[in-house]
Design an enzyme around this catalytic site. Structure first.
Site, short mmCIF file in Angstrom:
data_model
loop_
_atom_site.label_atom_id
_atom_site.label_comp_id
_atom_site.label_asym_id
_atom_site.label_seq_id
_atom_site.Cartn_x
_atom_site.Cartn_y
_atom_site.Cartn_z
N ALA A 1 5.25 14.79 -0.06
CA ALA A 1 6.65 13.92 1.59
C ALA A 1 6.18 12.77 1.59
CB ALA A 1 5.34 15.09 2.49
N HIS B 1 -0.01 14.06 8.28
CA HIS B 1 -0.54 13.68 6.96
C HIS B 1 0.51 12.03 7.46
CE1 HIS B 1 -1.78 11.69 3.54
NE2 HIS B 1 -1.08 10.86 3.65
N GLU B 2 1.59 13.16 7.70
CA GLU B 2 2.81 11.83 7.28
C GLU B 2 3.45 11.96 9.14
OE1 GLU B 2 4.43 11.12 4.75
OE2 GLU B 2 2.45 13.02 3.37
N GLU C 1 9.29 4.51 -1.69
CA GLU C 1 7.79 4.41 -2.50
C GLU C 1 7.41 4.63 -3.40
OE1 GLU C 1 3.16 4.46 0.14
OE2 GLU C 1 4.65 6.77 -0.70
#
Length: 893
Positions: A307, A342-343, A172
């Site tokens: 992350a 979050h992930e 990403e």
């Protein structure tokens, strides 16, 4: 007449030839000098990838890899040109397979490369037939990246001192093209079959579970992984390593595993339990089962960001995933919990439903940041994360108050612009406006809307409006008992008609928050029985939600002003508070906080934090702001080159006077709630750095004991930072800490040592630290941005950091890439404290000289604007602060 016609023909011929030559010079050229058949940064939409077969063989000795990519495609219009992405790959062969009469035929494809756009063109001998399946086969090779993007090399040192190599991915936003040729845009979703070749001593993991391993040669195995669900290229992941793992199952049968180096796998228990709990929460909250059979979490020794949400194989910095029961702090536990949350939220927001293009990145990141607080407040109530949410909103307001800020949804085109979107506006402002919307709609209505959104767009791509259209209208009916009570009980009453507008929906309201930058300054005045509310704005207005519980109404206003009866009103919005932008807020800070904290001993901050459950976390927020303010003042005057004795010493003494009782009452232990422990850590660090002698003496004693025990003494984790901060000021202590840094297996301990090394007052030590960390051997290159930023904020070290940034800019943009959050952090960290016109001109001159190497970066515009604001603030307030500090000195004496 014939002469005129001949002349006209000649003129037209010359003009046409001239136009064509001009056009040719403007058209892109492939690397071999021939015309490249596509000039846009974005790929054409008429070639659609359906399925990828990836075969990757990495050599961890030569640090190279070979691969074959087979992509099944279809064409929506006839074309003989296939455009896709490839970056730093050496393509040796490309063929096109098509089916005819039950057999496959293969035709060679001409390959053209256009490095400027990271694209290749495959030229077929004849046009593709619309709707028929074709397969592109590309053989290629590459080098494992040294720069933590794409398919890259990572290393670690065992406790015996052996250096081992692994290979991991981080794609990403635009780096999948560095590992395999692909259609590397989020809207080109496809299924992926991954095969990895490896030595028997290594382990390979990918997004999906292993199906089988086959021997392809002596000493060479090939792992076959199950086919993925339909997903974007940036979510593909694979790792080749000698990691160890631990696993647990969720209630629904999903296997959750933590992967880490063998010497640290014992630190994975907390993250494993947390991941299982959170995955179960999200399955229940979103009402959509997690669609994969497993969820791996891997701790990577070298990792640039915090992350990454790769579907089924999330990757993390070691410090963000591993919890050392002896050396990790309460703050570490909070950070691990929030990041894992979050992930895992991304497995739905981002992976299952993905933004169509990077301009709406906030649909991924704002939601994941928001869901951190929603999920952790339920699954880990002891962390009291709701107490920290408002601080996130204040953090981003300082950035969003700048003219160089950007709307939450912003047009972007090239990779550098895309990388710039990964900032606080996308994450924190996105989260804050979602929280505002949830407060207004109600938690249940909001949840219903996002569940509809996820269900409708599963495995698809979305835009802003798709989310808003999934939310219920604010005023669906005039009935007083309307759904969720969004409307007034009497919509025809005169008292409501001037502030309520019929038919305003979520999209209309939220577009004002996502499509324009900044935020409204709300002025509230009470006149008699009425409250007058006004938006002070030169250009834009926002639709601002209000809540009136007295009449069970939810209101909004989008005009510049309105009047509401005082008994009706309380504020229901959580982003547009009546606060000033960051720099203006400082005008009132000293008086505000001194009044807030100067309380008599019977009801002082000390007793407040000990006897009220939420006191510690609220006070921690206040304390953090005061520390930032004092640090800001010190650094500004240091950066200005002024005599700083008065300006630096008085605020420190004032702080210690305010907080001495609270500091003295702290136990040097790890007792108490998470917020109390975090408060203790911050207070003792503040006191020791500001040379409060009772704290310094206690820390010195601890450091001597720890050093005499060769670092094997177990210090309370919450006081370790204060102890190291004192010990590092002695040259012998600094050297000892650096030696312990090299041998420590605790990422938490290494982070504390790293912080301490950066606050040294020894310029030679700081310069050595900059040079050593930039080499990336003992101190990994991922740590350099934080070290440079810390030294840049150090009143002694900021000239060193600024000089280092300028002298090494070309090397920095090779390691961290234009637009990356790391580069942004370094630029702002080394310059934003400047407050003189001479420094402003110096900054402008340097960055303007960079041209395409960085002059147009948003962070450059932000730091130039910030320095200008600093100068204006200094001109306005310097004397006021000096007078105020002198008056406080009398009290201190």
């Amino acid at each position: 007449m014939l002469f005129l016609l001949s002349s006209l023909l000649i003129l037209l011929t010359v003009s046409t030839r001239s136009w064509c030559q001009s056009s040719d010079t403007m058209s892109p050229k492939a690397s071999n000098g021939t015309p490249f058949p596509w000039e846009k940064m974005r790929l054409p939409e008429h070639i659609i990838p359906v399925h990828y077969d990836l075969l990757i063989h990495a050599n961890l000795t030569t640090l190279t890899f070979e691969g074959t990519t087979e992509i099944e495609i279809t064409a929506s219009q006839p074309t003989s040109t296939i455009i896709l992405h490839s970056h730093r790959l050496q393509i040796s062969k490309a063929t096109l397979k098509k089916r005819g009469r039950e057999r496959l035929s293969a035709e060679p494809l001409t390959v053209l490369e256009y490095p400027a756009h990271e694209q290749i063109a495959l030229l077929a001998p004849e046009p593709l037939v619309v709707g028929l399946p074709y397969v592109i086969v590309i053989d290629y090779a590459g080098h494992l990246s040294e720069h933590l993007q794409g398919f890259y090399k990572s290393t670690y040192r065992t406790k015996e001192g052996e250096v081992r190599v692994l290979a991991s991915t981080h794609f990403e936003p635009t780096a999948a093209r560095m590992a395999f040729p692909c259609f590397d845009e989020p809207a080109f979703k496809a299924n992926f079959s991954v095969k990895i070749r490896r030595e028997p001593r290594h382990l390979a993991i990918s997004n999906m579970p292993l199906v089988k391993s086959v021997t392809v040669a002596e000493g060479l195995l090939e792992d076959h992984f199950a086919v993925t669900v339909k997903m974007s290229t940036y979510l593909v992941a694979f790792i080749i390593s000698d990691f160890k793992s631990i696993s647990k199952m969720t209630k629904s049968g999903v296997k959750v595993s933590i992967y880490a180096v063998a010497d640290k796998i014992h630190q994975a228990d907390y993250a494993l339990d947390t991941a299982v709990t959170l995955l179960e929460f999200y399955e229940d909250y979103f009402r959509i089962p997690y669609p994969l059979p497993k969820q791996d979490l891997a701790a990577i020794p070298d990792f640039e960001s915090g992350a990454m949400e790769n579907w089924g194989l999330t990757t993390y910095r070691e410090s963000i995933l591993l919890f050392d029961a002896e050396k990790s702090s309460a703050s570490d536990k909070l950070g691990i919990t929030m990041t894992v949350s979050h992930e895992l939220a991304h497995q739905w927001f981002g992976n299952l439903v993905t933004m169509e293009w990077w301009n709406d990145l906030w649909l991924n990141e704002g939601f994941a940041k928001f869901m951190e607080f929603v999920s952790v407040s339920v699954t880990h109530p002891e962390l009291k994360v709701e107490d920290y949410f408002l601080g996130k909103c204040f953090d981003v307001m300082e950035l969003d108050a700048l003219n160089s800020s950007h709307p939450v949804s912003t047009a972007v085109e090239n990779p550098a612009q895309i990388r710039e979107m990964f900032d606080e506006v996308s994450y924190k402002k996105g989260a804050c406006i979602l929280n505002m919307l949830r407060d207004y709609l109600s938690a249940e209505a909001f949840k219903s809307g996002i569940v509809r959104y996820l269900q409708k767009y599963s495995y698809k791509n979305t835009r802003n409006e798709d989310l808003w259209n999934s939310m219920a209208s604010i005023c669906p009916t005039d009935d007083s008992q309307s759904m969720e009570g969004f409307c007034s009980r009497d919509p025809h009453s005169s008292s409501a008609s001037h502030w309520r507008q019929e038919g305003l929906d979520v999209k209309t309201m939220m577009n004002t928050w996502t499509l324009q930058k900044g935020f409204p300054l709300i002025t509230v005045t009470v006149r008699g029985r009425n409250v007058h509310v006004r938006q002070d704005s030169e250009r834009n207005t926002w639709v601002v939600p209000l809540v009136t519980p007295a009449c069970a109404m939810k209101l909004f206003f989008q005009t510049l002003a309105l009047t509401v009866p005082v008994y009706l009103l309380r504020w229901g919005f959580s982003f547009s508070l009546n606060k000033y932008p960051g720099v203006e807020l400082l005008d009132h800070s000293f008086n505000f906080f001194s009044n807030l904290l100067t309380i008599d001993d019977s009801d002082g901050p000390s007793s407040h934090s000990h006897h009220q459950e939420n006191g510690a976390s609220h006070f921690l927020s206040i304390l953090t702001y005061i520390c930032h303010l004092v640090y800001w003042l010190i650094s500004k005057h240091k950066a200005a080159g002024d005599s700083t004795g008065d300006v630096c010493d008085f605020p420190q003494a004032f702080l210690i006077r305010l907080l001495s009782d609270l500091i003295d009452n702290q136990t040097w232990t790890d007792e108490g709630s998470v917020s109390q422990r975090m408060l203790r850590s911050q207070l003792l660090l503040l006191a020791c750095v500001r040379k409060y002698q009772p704290c310094v003496q206690r820390a010195e004693a601890y450091f001597r004991e720890w050093k005499d025990a060769d670092g094997n003494l177990s210090l309370p984790s919450d006081v370790t930072l204060a102890v190291f901060a004192v010990g590092v000021q002695d040259p012998e202590g600094w050297d000892f800490l650096y030696r312990k840094y090299q041998s420590s297996l605790s990422t938490s301990e290494k982070n504390k040592i790293e912080f301490a090394l950066g606050i040294s007052q020894d310029k030679d030590k700081l310069q050595w630290l900059l040079e050593k960390s930039f080499k990336g051997d003992v101190i990994k290159i991922q740590e350099f941005p934080h070290i440079l930023g810390a030294i840049g904020r150090n009143p002694v070290g900021y000239p060193l950091a600024w000089q280092f940034l300028r002298e090494n800019w070309d090397k920095l943009i090779q390691k961290f890439e234009l637009g990356s959050s790391s580069l942004t952090y370094m630029v702002i960290g080394t310059t934003s404290q400047f407050s003189t016109r001479a420094r402003l001109e110096e900054v402008k001159e340097f960055f303007s000289s960079l041209k395409e190497k960085g002059s147009q970066l948003r962070c450059v515009q932000q730091t130039i604007e910030t320095i200008g604001e600093n100068i204006r603030w200094m001109d306005k307030n310097f004397e006021k602060i000096r007078v105020w500090l002198q008056s406080e000195k009398l009290e201190l004496l």
